[in-house]
Design a protein around this motif. Sequence first.
Motif, PDB file in Angstrom:
ATOM      1  N   LEU A 119      57.463  37.812  42.166  1.00 10.18           N
ATOM      2  CA  LEU A 119      56.000  37.814  42.174  1.00 10.18           C
ATOM      3  C   LEU A 119      55.447  36.637  41.373  1.00 10.18           C
ATOM      4  CD1 LEU A 119      55.666  41.644  41.770  1.00 10.18           C
ATOM      5  CD2 LEU A 119      54.639  40.367  43.659  1.00 10.18           C
ATOM      6  N   GLY A 219      51.022  41.950  41.728  1.00 10.33           N
ATOM      7  CA  GLY A 219      50.503  42.124  43.084  1.00 10.33           C
ATOM      8  C   GLY A 219      49.411  41.109  43.364  1.00 10.33           C
ATOM      9  N   ASN A 236      45.644  43.880  50.383  1.00 13.51           N
ATOM     10  CA  ASN A 236      46.213  43.973  49.043  1.00 13.51           C
ATOM     11  C   ASN A 236      47.700  44.264  49.106  1.00 13.51           C
ATOM     12  OD1 ASN A 236      43.639  43.958  47.319  1.00 13.51           O
ATOM     13  ND2 ASN A 236      43.215  45.585  48.783  1.00 13.51           N
ATOM     14  N   SER A 237      48.382  43.965  48.011  1.00 11.39           N
ATOM     15  CA  SER A 237      49.803  44.302  47.909  1.00 11.39           C
ATOM     16  C   SER A 237      49.995  45.799  48.049  1.00 11.39           C
ATOM     17  CB  SER A 237      50.363  43.848  46.556  1.00 11.39           C
ATOM     18  OG  SER A 237      50.441  42.450  46.484  1.00 11.39           O
ATOM     19  N   THR A 240      54.596  49.193  44.879  1.00 10.75           N
ATOM     20  CA  THR A 240      55.977  48.764  44.674  1.00 10.75           C
ATOM     21  C   THR A 240      56.492  49.371  43.375  1.00 10.75           C
ATOM     22  OG1 THR A 240      55.408  46.799  43.371  1.00 10.75           O
ATOM     23  CG2 THR A 240      55.429  46.542  45.780  1.00 10.75           C
ATOM     24  N   TYR A 243      54.090  47.821  40.867  1.00 11.60           N
ATOM     25  CA  TYR A 243      52.644  47.868  41.100  1.00 11.60           C
ATOM     26  C   TYR A 243      52.226  49.244  41.602  1.00 11.60           C
ATOM     27  CZ  TYR A 243      48.056  46.764  43.156  1.00 11.60           C
ATOM     28  OH  TYR A 243      46.721  46.758  43.475  1.00 11.60           O
ATOM     29  N   LYS A 245      48.827  51.144  42.113  1.00 11.31           N
ATOM     30  CA  LYS A 245      47.388  50.871  42.165  1.00 11.31           C
ATOM     31  C   LYS A 245      46.588  51.813  41.269  1.00 11.31           C
ATOM     32  CE  LYS A 245      47.670  49.234  46.948  1.00 11.31           C
ATOM     33  NZ  LYS A 245      47.216  49.419  48.335  1.00 11.31           N
TER      34      LYS A 245
END
Length: 646
Positions: A119, A219, A236-237, A240, A243, A245
């Motif tokens: 990233l 992200g 958006n990403s 993961t 990440y 949200k």
Amino acid sequence: MGISKLTTDKVKERMDIEEIISDYVPLKKKGQNLWACCPFHGEKTPSFSVSPAKQIYKCFGCGKAGDPLQFVMDIEGIGFQEAIKHLAGKYGIEVEEDETRTPEQEQAQSERESLLIALGFARDFFVKNLQTEEGKSIGLSYFKERGFGPAIIEKFDLGYALNGWDHLLNAAKKAGFTEDILLKAGLILQKEGDPDRKYDRFRNRVTFTIHNISGKPIGFGARILTKDKNQPKYINSPETAVYHKSDVLYGMYQAKKAIRDQDNCYLVEGYTDVISLHLSGIENVVASSGTSLTDGQIKLIKRFTNQVTVLYDGDSAGIKASLRGIDLLLEGGLNVKAVVFPEGEDPDSYSRKVGSKAFQEYLNSQSQDFIGFKIGLYQDEIKRDPIRKAEVIREVVQSIGKIPDPIVRSVYAKEASGLLDIEEEIVHAELNKGLLKSQKDAYSKQNEQEESADTPFENFLPTQEQTSFSELLRLQEREMIRLLLNYGLEKLEGQDLQLSDYLLSETQELDFETPVYSRILKIYRERLARNEISGVDYFLSLDDAEVKQEVIDLISPRYEVSVHWEERHQIIINKEQDDLTLTGFKTILRLKRKFVKKMMEEAKQKIKNAETQQLDEKEIIELQEIYFALKKVQVEIDRELGIVIG
């Protein structure tokens, strides 16, 4: 390469637990320790204890515990080496690489660290794209139009994703990243029905880097600049391993210091809102990125301040639709204010329209607490319709009921009665009705979860299995190790003997059954044999995570007696360390009693088995003699302990 031992040692020597943890949560002194609401789980009463003297923390709610390094690893969600780098940066310590690491060790990075590296590469790639011809003409021109200069672009890692299927994919593979890591990082996609076809997730868009609290890219948000009806404005990403949200707020990395300094957090909706406020000189601002507020995001704000000011676009219909966010903030224990911009304006557009100074003055003058804000939204409806006024009163009271602090609830109830022109007693009556209903609902839910409505009372009593001799023995082993760690180096009164010498000699022939206590005891014995001191600091420096966790639990008392009992009231409170000879003697007796009871139970079971299997009578008699010999020992111990059994 790994980090050198010299760098690690420098960081460990420099780090201070109070200094580090206070970057994340406000600490208050109580007794010898510092206390706060735990940053790892939601709570309203502080149970998170920090000991500056021992350089450890312990939460008595969720059980989290450790030293300063462990705290950084837990709170940031990073590995040991990343935590060392993080603290080295904080204290201005140069990070030296360890040349002795083998290629195999280099490859043995965790997936999480690999994702962060990938990233970071993507962030750099998008930023550099702004210097290409395509990036200058599309991405950079958009940012300039918004008033975003080089400094703000660098501050927020703004970038541009080139128009093409695999620009990032090819560059990342050339740099040594695997397709698997790029997929897991959410940077590329796999074509449905064709596993061999991969392509970039972000294409022909300006990019906004989303950072974690320590500044690592986790992200991206990306905005399209063309008017393509088949494409969403923002993508958006995905979720993961690094990440989540619901636990992230855009701009928190850049804002956290200002939020703590200003003791207030401005909450906006979008990426550009955050950046525009920074351009206006307001840095204590974060964005929910267009999603509904979550508990995780509210807890993140609460780590830095208890005050939040929500900035709303000048759209009354949109404001009313998003009022649930205020209730969530109140429920999370935050003090909430709100600012509404003129019709058709948002924080980004209005700040560019009026300029920095006028914008700041507007925020200061228009900020109002949530009660006045909420009632003001419905002012016209209230005047025209008495029934609607009753509904608004109920809605306002419901919001007040979300506040956990009873004093703050009472203050807002008084204010609401004045603004709504209604008797305060009626507001309190409605408020109490709502609180009572909430308590009943919570109680009912708890009962349903326990599924114990028809469970006999006897079922709640400890069973023989729950209070097995092994469990009772574990507890007594724990108590002996607790004394050893806390007072092992203390001299026994009137004797040239340390408590550790007595405890270790009396347990020489006992084999502890609990593995972690057995390991601690073994380490203590081995070091004592080499004339090495085994203080708490040594155990906390070990790589054994289970031992460290247990040691912290054993040396962290939840409660301590106030010094005022003796200083002010001359009331003397006896402490266990006042007579370590007696304390140690009784602890050993209780431990031996548990061992004897366990051996008696085993002997009794052998007798039963021997009788069932019809073994030789001589063997049965021998087992019975063992049992009664053990019983005699137990009686002697009971006498010493003052235990009377009928």
